[in-house]
Design a protein around this motif. Structure first.
Motif, PDB file in Angstrom:
ATOM      1  N   LYS A 126       1.061  -1.394  -0.202  1.00 54.44           N
ATOM      2  CA  LYS A 126      -0.058  -0.230   0.152  1.00 54.44           C
ATOM      3  C   LYS A 126       0.843   1.419  -0.132  1.00 54.44           C
ATOM      4  N   SER A 127       1.373   1.472   0.721  1.00 56.74           N
ATOM      5  CA  SER A 127       1.959   2.813   0.840  1.00 56.74           C
ATOM      6  C   SER A 127       3.379   2.960  -0.106  1.00 56.74           C
ATOM      7  N   ASP A 150      -1.808   5.731   7.983  1.00 52.98           N
ATOM      8  CA  ASP A 150      -1.149   4.112   8.801  1.00 52.98           C
ATOM      9  C   ASP A 150      -0.828   4.370  10.613  1.00 52.98           C
ATOM     10  N   ASN A 155       5.103   4.963   7.303  1.00 50.69           N
ATOM     11  CA  ASN A 155       6.840   5.233   7.066  1.00 50.69           C
ATOM     12  C   ASN A 155       6.510   5.813   6.024  1.00 50.69           C
ATOM     13  N   ASP A 225      -2.467   7.147   2.729  1.00 47.52           N
ATOM     14  CA  ASP A 225      -2.414   5.385   3.137  1.00 47.52           C
ATOM     15  C   ASP A 225      -2.358   5.151   3.983  1.00 47.52           C
TER      16      ASP A 225
END
Ligand SMILES: Nc1ncnc2c1ncn2[C@@H]1O[C@H](COP(=O)(O)OP(=O)(O)OP(=O)(O)O)[C@@H](O)[C@H]1O
Ligand SMILES: [Mg+2]
Length: 366
Positions: A126-127, A150, A155, A225
């Motif tokens: 996803k990221s 997230d 991240n 995200d």
């Protein structure tokens, strides 16, 4: 008398086109995605006719228009076909369609579209997909932000190469800009390795804070995200702001698919438009021999999209450089724009932008 006849024959009246004729010709050009003509979609601006020369601007609904070349050619050809037109000068611009009401005051008032990136399972990319989507849209000329929702493993700052603390002005956080994208993340505030124990209401509060206490300014696309699954962050986001839609990321194997279907069903229940499914880690090209291997099987993403009757947005291969670039803080779509992977991310991003225009258009006509 004879001389007069001669003059008439030598100089036949050259037809001069009118702006009305030009608009009429342009009204035969349809945007294939929206199913309507470019004149009634207000995509034509500044028509000027001087003798046989026609000048005008074609304003696309997004600079990341997947059908850009097709529309440009069709519009130019239509104008050329008008009797008397000898030259066409067309500029292409864009006015991004909004799925949100940007007339209301408030911190998010300048944000036209919020796109969430979700998955059922963790670690599916996803990221990686979010940062490459953001930088690809920004490279097309759109104004873009990325929100790292997230809360468990933020991240995005790392993947975007942001290591400075954001400036705070009064009550508002000023998001740092990386690769032409505004970045906000809880990662800015929790830098040490101590695990943060989040309870539902705290998660909801954190996500709301990132939405409302960040000075996003004018933004065409805000990419969110999400953490994996269908937990509090996803729920809060979907219930706090109207979303343009959600992109579901999955890997190809069977085990990932049923979980992706569950996530998709939850967003459907929340009335969030599904922009489509993208399959990450679709196949692996060996850097040594160039041979393709379908490590996690292949075609699952396409299958789930068809079963769920949503769009399939593309297959992203498993490539070492994708991971390396994320780790280096420069997503591959900006670091290596000429690479096949960057082209795949660009195609995907343009499909997403096209889908958002469709959702916005449907909302405007409700
Ligand atoms: N297409 C790809 N090719 C190579 N590596 C990839 C690809 N997609 C993701 N990765 C790598 O896989 C790991 C997991 O990816 P990522 O962090 O984007 O997943 P995620 O779904 O956001 O994970 P989480 O659920 O933990 O938030 C990362 O190290 C990333 O660099
Ligand atoms: Mg992630």
């Amino acid at each position: 008398m004879k001389e007069l006849e001669f003059i008439t024959r030598r100089k036949p009246a050259t037809p001069v086109p009118t702006a009305d004729e030009v608009m009429k010709a342009l009204s035969s050009v349809k945007d294939p995605e929206l199913g309507r003509d470019v004149v009634s979609l207000h995509m034509i601006e500044g028509v000027s006719v001087k003798g046989g020369k026609v000048t005008f601007t074609l304003n696309l609904t997004t600079p990341a228009c997947p059908l850009r070349t097709r529309l440009e050619e069709a519009a130019k050809d239509a104008v050329k076909s008008v009797t008397g037109v000898t030259e066409v000068e067309m500029k292409t611009g864009s006015v991004v369609y909004a799925t949100r009401d940007t007339s209301q005051p408030g911190v998010l008032s300048g944000v036209k579209n919020i796109i969430a990136v979700a998955s059922g399972k963790g670690g599916v990319g996803k990221s990686t997909v979010s940062v490459n989507l953001a930088v690809s849209l920004a490279a097309s000329g759109a104004k873009v932000g990325i929100l790292d929702a997230d809360v468990y493993g933020p991240n995005i700052p790392h993947m975007m190469g942001v290591d400075t603390n954001p400036e705070v002005k009064g009550e508002l956080i000023i998001p740092p800009v990386a690769h032409s994208v505004k970045v906000a993340s809880l990662g800015f505030f929790y830098k040490d390795e101590t695990p943060v124990i989040w309870r539902g209401p705290l998660v909801a509060g954190a996500v709301k804070q990132l939405l409302t206490q960040v000075d996003w300014g004018e933004i065409d696309y805000l990419i969110c995200d999400l953490p994996p699954g269908t937990g509090d962050a996803s729920l809060t986001l979907a219930q706090t702001v109207p979303l343009a839609g959600i992109v579901i990321v999955t890997t190809p194997q069977e085990a990932a698919l049923s979980i992706a279907a569950k996530a998709l069903a939850m967003f459907r229940r929340l009335d969030v438009p599904i922009l489509g499914v993208v399959e990450n880690m679709s196949y692996f090209i060996c850097p040594h021999c160039g041979k393709r291997s379908d490590i996690f099987s292949n075609g699952g993403g396409r299958k789930i999209a068809s079963e769920q009757n949503v769009d399939f947005l593309g297959e992203i291969p498993l490539v070492t450089a994708v991971r390396e670039q994320s780790d280096a803080g420069v997503p591959i779509a900006v670091a290596m724009p000429g690479s096949p992977e960057a082209a795949i991310f660009r195609d995907f991003a343009f499909k997403v932008a096209g889908m958002v225009s469709i959702v916005a258009y449907a909302k405007m006509n409700k």
